[in-house]
Write a protein that holds these residues in place. Structure first.
Motif, PDB file in Angstrom:
ATOM      1  N   CYS A 145       0.817  -1.218   0.000  1.00  0.00           N
ATOM      2  CA  CYS A 145       0.000   0.000   0.000  1.00  0.00           C
ATOM      3  C   CYS A 145       0.847   1.264   0.000  1.00  0.00           C
ATOM      4  CB  CYS A 145      -0.942   0.008   1.193  1.00  0.00           C
ATOM      5  SG  CYS A 145      -0.092  -0.004   2.797  1.00  0.00           S
ATOM      6  N   GLY A 146       2.083   1.198   0.504  1.00  0.00           N
ATOM      7  CA  GLY A 146       2.957   2.352   0.537  1.00  0.00           C
ATOM      8  C   GLY A 146       2.753   3.280   1.714  1.00  0.00           C
ATOM      9  N   PHE A 147       1.907   2.906   2.675  1.00  0.00           N
ATOM     10  CA  PHE A 147       1.679   3.766   3.837  1.00  0.00           C
ATOM     11  C   PHE A 147       2.965   3.969   4.639  1.00  0.00           C
ATOM     12  CE2 PHE A 147      -3.156   2.874   4.370  1.00  0.00           C
ATOM     13  CZ  PHE A 147      -3.374   3.539   3.175  1.00  0.00           C
ATOM     14  N   CYS A 148       3.795   2.944   4.714  1.00  0.00           N
ATOM     15  CA  CYS A 148       5.030   3.041   5.490  1.00  0.00           C
ATOM     16  C   CYS A 148       5.957   4.104   4.904  1.00  0.00           C
ATOM     17  CB  CYS A 148       5.727   1.684   5.544  1.00  0.00           C
ATOM     18  SG  CYS A 148       6.049   0.947   3.922  1.00  0.00           S
ATOM     19  N   VAL A 149       5.962   4.231   3.587  1.00  0.00           N
ATOM     20  CA  VAL A 149       6.814   5.232   2.942  1.00  0.00           C
ATOM     21  C   VAL A 149       6.282   6.635   3.206  1.00  0.00           C
ATOM     22  CG1 VAL A 149       7.756   5.985   0.741  1.00  0.00           C
ATOM     23  CG2 VAL A 149       7.449   3.560   1.179  1.00  0.00           C
ATOM     24  N   GLU A 150       4.967   6.787   3.160  1.00  0.00           N
ATOM     25  CA  GLU A 150       4.368   8.112   3.332  1.00  0.00           C
ATOM     26  C   GLU A 150       4.499   8.621   4.761  1.00  0.00           C
ATOM     27  OE1 GLU A 150       0.361   7.990   1.993  1.00  0.00           O
ATOM     28  OE2 GLU A 150       0.869   7.283  -0.018  1.00  0.00           O
ATOM     29  N   VAL A 151       4.443   7.736   5.745  1.00  0.00           N
ATOM     30  CA  VAL A 151       4.420   8.187   7.134  1.00  0.00           C
ATOM     31  C   VAL A 151       5.814   8.394   7.714  1.00  0.00           C
ATOM     32  CG1 VAL A 151       4.514   5.945   8.303  1.00  0.00           C
ATOM     33  CG2 VAL A 151       3.150   7.796   9.293  1.00  0.00           C
ATOM     34  N   CYS A 152       6.851   7.867   7.062  1.00  0.00           N
ATOM     35  CA  CYS A 152       8.205   7.929   7.629  1.00  0.00           C
ATOM     36  C   CYS A 152       8.689   9.378   7.682  1.00  0.00           C
ATOM     37  CB  CYS A 152       9.166   7.083   6.801  1.00  0.00           C
ATOM     38  SG  CYS A 152      10.856   7.092   7.458  1.00  0.00           S
ATOM     39  N   PRO A 153       9.079   9.898   8.861  1.00  0.00           N
ATOM     40  CA  PRO A 153       9.537  11.289   8.962  1.00  0.00           C
ATOM     41  C   PRO A 153      10.987  11.485   8.542  1.00  0.00           C
ATOM     42  CG  PRO A 153       9.545  10.291  11.121  1.00  0.00           C
ATOM     43  CD  PRO A 153       8.997   9.248  10.183  1.00  0.00           C
ATOM     44  N   GLU A 154      11.733  10.407   8.324  1.00  0.00           N
ATOM     45  CA  GLU A 154      13.165  10.498   8.042  1.00  0.00           C
ATOM     46  C   GLU A 154      13.523  10.069   6.620  1.00  0.00           C
ATOM     47  OE1 GLU A 154      15.435  11.634  10.225  1.00  0.00           O
ATOM     48  OE2 GLU A 154      13.902  12.020  11.732  1.00  0.00           O
ATOM     49  N   ASP A 155      12.537   9.743   5.797  1.00  0.00           N
ATOM     50  CA  ASP A 155      12.805   9.191   4.464  1.00  0.00           C
ATOM     51  C   ASP A 155      13.715   7.966   4.586  1.00  0.00           C
ATOM     52  OD1 ASP A 155      12.753   8.882   1.698  1.00  0.00           O
ATOM     53  OD2 ASP A 155      14.456  10.235   1.367  1.00  0.00           O
ATOM     54  N   ALA A 156      13.397   7.113   5.566  1.00  0.00           N
ATOM     55  CA  ALA A 156      14.235   5.956   5.854  1.00  0.00           C
ATOM     56  C   ALA A 156      13.811   4.714   5.087  1.00  0.00           C
ATOM     57  CB  ALA A 156      14.220   5.659   7.348  1.00  0.00           C
ATOM     58  N   ILE A 157      12.590   4.673   4.581  1.00  0.00           N
ATOM     59  CA  ILE A 157      12.112   3.489   3.877  1.00  0.00           C
ATOM     60  C   ILE A 157      11.481   3.927   2.563  1.00  0.00           C
ATOM     61  CG2 ILE A 157       9.901   3.532   5.108  1.00  0.00           C
ATOM     62  CD1 ILE A 157       9.925   0.447   4.926  1.00  0.00           C
ATOM     63  N   ARG A 158      11.756   3.188   1.522  1.00  0.00           N
ATOM     64  CA  ARG A 158      11.237   3.471   0.192  1.00  0.00           C
ATOM     65  C   ARG A 158      10.756   2.173  -0.443  1.00  0.00           C
ATOM     66  NH1 ARG A 158      16.143   7.254  -2.199  1.00  0.00           N
ATOM     67  NH2 ARG A 158      16.014   8.935  -0.644  1.00  0.00           N
ATOM     68  N   MET A 159      10.027   2.320  -1.539  1.00  0.00           N
ATOM     69  CA  MET A 159       9.581   1.167  -2.320  1.00  0.00           C
ATOM     70  C   MET A 159      10.001   1.400  -3.764  1.00  0.00           C
ATOM     71  SD  MET A 159       5.782   0.504  -0.705  1.00  0.00           S
ATOM     72  CE  MET A 159       5.614  -1.147  -1.402  1.00  0.00           C
ATOM     73  N   VAL A 160      10.785   0.483  -4.311  1.00  0.00           N
ATOM     74  CA  VAL A 160      11.280   0.603  -5.678  1.00  0.00           C
ATOM     75  C   VAL A 160      10.374  -0.193  -6.609  1.00  0.00           C
ATOM     76  CG1 VAL A 160      13.648   0.964  -4.919  1.00  0.00           C
ATOM     77  CG2 VAL A 160      12.837  -1.351  -5.307  1.00  0.00           C
ATOM     78  N   PRO A 161      10.409   0.091  -7.923  1.00  0.00           N
ATOM     79  CA  PRO A 161       9.506  -0.619  -8.844  1.00  0.00           C
ATOM     80  C   PRO A 161       9.754  -2.116  -8.938  1.00  0.00           C
ATOM     81  CG  PRO A 161      10.334   1.410  -9.831  1.00  0.00           C
ATOM     82  CD  PRO A 161      11.117   1.199  -8.586  1.00  0.00           C
ATOM     83  N   THR A 162      10.942  -2.590  -8.537  1.00  0.00           N
ATOM     84  CA  THR A 162      11.259  -4.004  -8.690  1.00  0.00           C
ATOM     85  C   THR A 162      10.323  -4.868  -7.854  1.00  0.00           C
ATOM     86  OG1 THR A 162      13.554  -3.390  -9.025  1.00  0.00           O
ATOM     87  CG2 THR A 162      13.098  -5.706  -8.573  1.00  0.00           C
ATOM     88  N   VAL A 163       9.831  -5.942  -8.457  1.00  0.00           N
ATOM     89  CA  VAL A 163       8.931  -6.858  -7.762  1.00  0.00           C
ATOM     90  C   VAL A 163       9.752  -7.915  -7.026  1.00  0.00           C
ATOM     91  CG1 VAL A 163       7.040  -8.506  -8.041  1.00  0.00           C
ATOM     92  CG2 VAL A 163       7.158  -6.489  -9.499  1.00  0.00           C
ATOM     93  N   PRO A 164       9.432  -8.219  -5.777  1.00  0.00           N
ATOM     94  CA  PRO A 164      10.187  -9.260  -5.058  1.00  0.00           C
ATOM     95  C   PRO A 164      10.087 -10.605  -5.756  1.00  0.00           C
ATOM     96  CG  PRO A 164       8.814  -7.993  -3.555  1.00  0.00           C
ATOM     97  CD  PRO A 164       8.409  -7.587  -4.936  1.00  0.00           C
TER      98      PRO A 164
END
Length: 214
Positions: A145-164
């Motif tokens: 969903c990407g919620f973890c990326v949006e809520v992070c105050p430090e830009d510590a986590i991202r989601m790249v286009p690559t599929v696991p």
């Protein structure tokens, strides 16, 4: 023996009356002579399938988007979404440690509860003494969903286009990604919020920080 009914020759047995107890719907379709012949419907179905095939073939020949097969991950389609939410990446500080400060906002906001963080304490880092000793993501339940990326105050986590690269036979060993892999796989050190030096003196990194983040 059953007595013959009136108006019926003797010696003949009557057929039992079959009652159809299946439900009758008010909008039940009825086949006309065109549908009952079936040949026309077969031709119509082949025309639909053939039309889709020819359109995709034309797109493939002209290099446009179509139903193409890409041998991922060796091949990536040209029309692959650049902002697709795929595998997670932890950004790094200048010294190589994770940018994460173990605030647990990502684990709190996650609707599937797939993020697990164990915080550690570093007394030598006065700016952010908390850091993640363990950071794991359970991809067997992640909904991307990407919620973890949006809520992070430090830009510590991202989601790249690559599929696991899933599925894997062992769920615990293959679908849980830890801190080491999240840091070393496609490492990123361009965090939007520069991290202050460990000695807490500020320096150039502190001067480069926006005033709202100091």
């Amino acid at each position: 023996m059953n007595a013959p009914q009136r108006g019926q020759p003797a010696g003949r047995k009557t057929r039992p009356q079959v009652i159809d107890r299946r439900r009758k719907y008010w909008n039940e379709p009825k086949l006309g002579w065109w549908e009952s012949f079936y040949l026309f419907e077969v031709v119509r179905g082949l025309s639909v399938t053939g039309g889709v095939f020819l359109r995709n073939m034309k797109r493939w020949m002209t290099g446009k988007k179509g139903a193409l097969t890409a041998y991922y991950p060796e091949e990536i389609r040209a029309d692959y979404a650049r902002h697709n939410r795929g595998k997670h990446v932890l950004t790094q500080r200048p010294d190589g440690r994770p940018q994460c400060i173990a605030c647990n906002l990502c684990a709190t906001v996650c609707p599937a509860r797939v993020i697990e963080i164990e915080a550690g304490f570093d007394p030598d880092d006065p700016a952010h003494p908390k850091y993640p000793e363990r950071f794991e993501i359970d991809y067997s339940r992640c909904i991307f969903c990407g919620f973890c990326v949006e809520v992070c105050p430090e830009d510590a986590i991202r989601m790249v286009p690559t599929v696991p690269g899933f599925p894997v036979p062992d769920r615990r060993a293959g679908m849980w990604l830890g801190k080491e892999e999240l840091l070393s796989w496609q490492p990123a050190r361009d965090a939007a919020k520069p991290y202050p030096p460990k000695d807490g003196s500020g320096g150039e990194a502190a001067d480069a920080m926006p005033r709202g983040n100091r």
